[in-house]
Write an enzyme that holds these catalytic residues in place. Structure first.
Site, PDB file in Angstrom:
ATOM      1  N   HIS A  18     -12.861  -2.751  -2.214  1.00  0.00           N
ATOM      2  CA  HIS A  18     -12.055  -2.356  -1.054  1.00  0.00           C
ATOM      3  C   HIS A  18     -12.468  -3.148   0.201  1.00  0.00           C
ATOM      4  O   HIS A  18     -12.474  -2.626   1.320  1.00  0.00           O
ATOM      5  CB  HIS A  18     -12.228  -0.847  -0.814  1.00  0.00           C
ATOM      6  N   THR A  32      -5.467   2.384  -7.177  1.00  0.00           N
ATOM      7  CA  THR A  32      -6.760   2.174  -6.506  1.00  0.00           C
ATOM      8  C   THR A  32      -7.691   3.332  -6.843  1.00  0.00           C
ATOM      9  O   THR A  32      -7.351   4.500  -6.620  1.00  0.00           O
ATOM     10  CB  THR A  32      -6.556   2.047  -4.986  1.00  0.00           C
ATOM     11  N   TYR A  47      -2.138   5.421  -4.259  1.00  0.00           N
ATOM     12  CA  TYR A  47      -3.203   6.407  -4.075  1.00  0.00           C
ATOM     13  C   TYR A  47      -2.650   7.704  -4.641  1.00  0.00           C
ATOM     14  O   TYR A  47      -1.616   8.187  -4.164  1.00  0.00           O
ATOM     15  CB  TYR A  47      -3.498   6.625  -2.584  1.00  0.00           C
ATOM     16  N   GLY A  81      -7.165  -9.961   1.706  1.00  0.00           N
ATOM     17  CA  GLY A  81      -6.753  -8.859   2.569  1.00  0.00           C
ATOM     18  C   GLY A  81      -6.761  -9.259   4.035  1.00  0.00           C
ATOM     19  O   GLY A  81      -5.728  -9.645   4.593  1.00  0.00           O
ATOM     20  N   LYS A  83      -7.409  -0.987  -9.709  1.00  0.00           N
ATOM     21  CA  LYS A  83      -8.064  -1.743  -8.617  1.00  0.00           C
ATOM     22  C   LYS A  83      -9.300  -0.983  -8.129  1.00  0.00           C
ATOM     23  O   LYS A  83      -9.197   0.181  -7.750  1.00  0.00           O
ATOM     24  CB  LYS A  83      -7.077  -1.923  -7.461  1.00  0.00           C
ATOM     25  N   SER A 106       0.818  -1.215   0.000  1.00  0.00           N
ATOM     26  CA  SER A 106       0.000   0.000   0.000  1.00  0.00           C
ATOM     27  C   SER A 106       0.854   1.269   0.000  1.00  0.00           C
ATOM     28  O   SER A 106       1.943   1.300   0.582  1.00  0.00           O
ATOM     29  CB  SER A 106      -0.889  -0.005   1.250  1.00  0.00           C
TER      30      SER A 106
HETATM   31  C1  FNR Z   1      -7.545  -2.308   2.857  1.00  0.00           C
HETATM   32  N1  FNR Z   1      -7.592  -2.158   1.477  1.00  0.00           N
HETATM   33  C2  FNR Z   1      -6.743  -1.273   0.857  1.00  0.00           C
HETATM   34  N2  FNR Z   1      -6.729  -1.157  -0.506  1.00  0.00           N
HETATM   35  C3  FNR Z   1      -5.871  -0.328  -1.122  1.00  0.00           C
HETATM   36  O1  FNR Z   1      -5.877  -0.265  -2.349  1.00  0.00           O
HETATM   37  N3  FNR Z   1      -4.985   0.411  -0.385  1.00  0.00           N
HETATM   38  C4  FNR Z   1      -4.937   0.360   0.965  1.00  0.00           C
HETATM   39  O2  FNR Z   1      -4.133   1.036   1.595  1.00  0.00           O
HETATM   40  C5  FNR Z   1      -5.860  -0.482   1.629  1.00  0.00           C
HETATM   41  N4  FNR Z   1      -5.887  -0.548   2.986  1.00  0.00           N
HETATM   42  C6  FNR Z   1      -6.684  -1.477   3.616  1.00  0.00           C
HETATM   43  C7  FNR Z   1      -6.622  -1.615   5.001  1.00  0.00           C
HETATM   44  C8  FNR Z   1      -7.364  -2.594   5.628  1.00  0.00           C
HETATM   45  C9  FNR Z   1      -7.258  -2.762   7.105  1.00  0.00           C
HETATM   46  C10 FNR Z   1      -8.186  -3.462   4.871  1.00  0.00           C
HETATM   47  C11 FNR Z   1      -8.971  -4.578   5.507  1.00  0.00           C
HETATM   48  C12 FNR Z   1      -8.281  -3.299   3.509  1.00  0.00           C
HETATM   49  C13 FNR Z   1      -8.459  -3.033   0.660  1.00  0.00           C
HETATM   50  C14 FNR Z   1      -7.727  -4.319   0.309  1.00  0.00           C
HETATM   51  O3  FNR Z   1      -6.700  -4.087  -0.609  1.00  0.00           O
HETATM   52  C15 FNR Z   1      -8.662  -5.370  -0.318  1.00  0.00           C
HETATM   53  O4  FNR Z   1      -9.356  -4.801  -1.396  1.00  0.00           O
HETATM   54  C16 FNR Z   1      -9.649  -5.976   0.659  1.00  0.00           C
HETATM   55  O5  FNR Z   1      -9.085  -6.119   1.934  1.00  0.00           O
HETATM   56  C17 FNR Z   1     -10.105  -7.340   0.145  1.00  0.00           C
HETATM   57  O6  FNR Z   1     -11.129  -7.861   0.931  1.00  0.00           O
HETATM   58  P1  FNR Z   1     -10.886  -8.922   2.121  1.00  0.00           P
HETATM   59  O7  FNR Z   1     -10.020 -10.037   1.585  1.00  0.00           O
HETATM   60  O8  FNR Z   1     -10.264  -8.186   3.244  1.00  0.00           O
HETATM   61  O9  FNR Z   1     -12.290  -9.370   2.406  1.00  0.00           O
END
Ligand code: FNR
Length: 359
Positions: A256, A168, A142, A310, A232, A119
């Protein structure tokens, strides 16, 4: 390696039958605020639930009397040969879960040969994480409101050897998460939790998200970096078509993890229209709610080229550090292999639409 100190010294790998066992341990080890930050989502968690429940609406059509003594989970993606289609989604602020944060995750992902995405808002910097991971770390971007800063981020990622930039696009603003992680923001404000990539370059008061960003960013990225560009956060065929028009190298179907817009469909329900639009021209990946080997199998059968997870690896990280992430990766991989054996699909290419039926 990993965390074997204190009251969980007695924990053995065989104690974890599935990723939910890791979640249970993470709840005992991590602070309430970290758990809420990790497991939380937008509003009333309808999208979080939709991601999970979407998989219950699909059943598998298994074939029999096929030699399944030799299972390959290899996939080719963006010019890389991957041992497994199970990829680590980018998750911010991993030091909030465990002191070794993204470095522990990187070591685990490398030791188990899983592709990792880092990230923008990681605590360790992309160069530190790439040093722990080895070649081919993917960088999640980002775009901040200032392209000069975005450009510095791209340079840092390229210097760290990242071949892929994951943009993203579901975060023009941060979603309404009512179980707010007060401690997280206090730690950041107090300078106790560094943002390895953004500290020193993001001016005070500037957000790491950009409300003004439009499709032009893809052309801008092409002109400003040499990485492959993967988008994404696509959940519709219309946006898949625009992504193709703008020449992206891949799509990640994602909401997300249900943390952004409430009342999205589950990502597995979004996948078919996107696969239909893309027609195999670029890889389509998916994340959100994948917890079991059968979920992975279903996503691949529905046309995904790979899947990302995630929260589950973060449960492992919070529970046991590097070793916990390794367990969180070993479990779904072992489940997928057994499911491939039981369904009669010895390789990933064999997992086609014929193997699933949507209720
Ligand atoms: C995320 N996700 C996320 N996505 C992204 O593009 N940049 C980021 O910094 C973050 N940060 C983040 C923090 C936390 C605590 C979570 C749980 C999720 C989203 C992540 O990449 C992903 O899309 C999801 O977590 C997928 O779903 P599951 O597997 O957690 O159900």
């Amino acid at each position: 390696s990993g965390c074997t100190s204190g009251r969980f010294q007695e924990v053995e790998k065989q104690d974890f039958k599935n990723v939910f066992d890791l979640e249970r341990l993470s709840r005992k080890v991590m602070g309430d605020d970290a758990i809420e930050y990790l497991n939380g989502g937008a509003d009333d968690l309808k999208t979080v639930k939709a991601n999970l429940e979407g998989y219950d609406k699909i059943q598998i059509r298994a074939r029999v009397l096929i030699d399944v003594s030799n299972i390959s989970t290899k996939v080719e993606l963006f010019g890389q040969s991957l041992e497994t289609p199970i990829i680590l989604s980018p998750v911010g602020f991993q030091k909030f879960f465990h002191q070794e944060g993204e470095v522990a995750t990187a070591k685990a992902a490398a030791s188990r040969k899983h592709q990792m995405m880092l990230s923008t808002v990681s605590n360790y910097s992309v160069s530190e994480v790439a040093a722990a991971y080895g070649p081919n770390l993917w960088f999640q971007l980002y775009p901040t409101p200032d392209r000069k800063i975005t450009k510095i981020l791209l340079e840092k990622a390229e210097q760290a050897g990242c071949p892929v930039c994951v943009l993203t696009v579901d975060t023009p603003v941060v979603g309404n998460r009512e179980t707010s992680a007060t401690t997280l923001f206090k730690l950041i404000d107090a300078g106790e939790l560094k943002m390895g990539n953004l500290d020193g370059i993001l001016p005070e008061g500037m957000k790491f998200t950009d409300m003004t960003v439009t499709w032009e960013i893809i052309d801008w990225l092409r002109a400003n970096c040499n990485m492959k560009i993967v988008i994404k956060g696509i959940v519709t065929r219309e946006d898949a078509a625009l992504a193709l028009l703008h020449g992206v190298d891949g799509i990640i179907v994602s909401n997300h993890g249900g943390r952004q817009l409430e009342s999205n469909r589950g990502t597995i329900e979004c996948l078919p229209e996107i696969v239909e639009e893309v027609k195999g021209r670029i890889p389509v990946l998916i994340d959100g709610g994948i917890r079991r080997g059968t979920d992975i199998f279903k996503a691949l059968a529905m046309g995904a080229n790979a899947v990302c997870i995630g929260r589950p690896f973060c449960w492992g990280l919070g529970a046991l550090g590097q070793e916990g992430v390794e367990i969180a990766l070993d479990i779904p991989k072992a489940e997928l292999i057994r499911d491939m054996q039981l369904a009669g699909t010895p390789s990933i290419e064999k997992i086609t639409g014929d193997f699933v039926v949507v209720q």
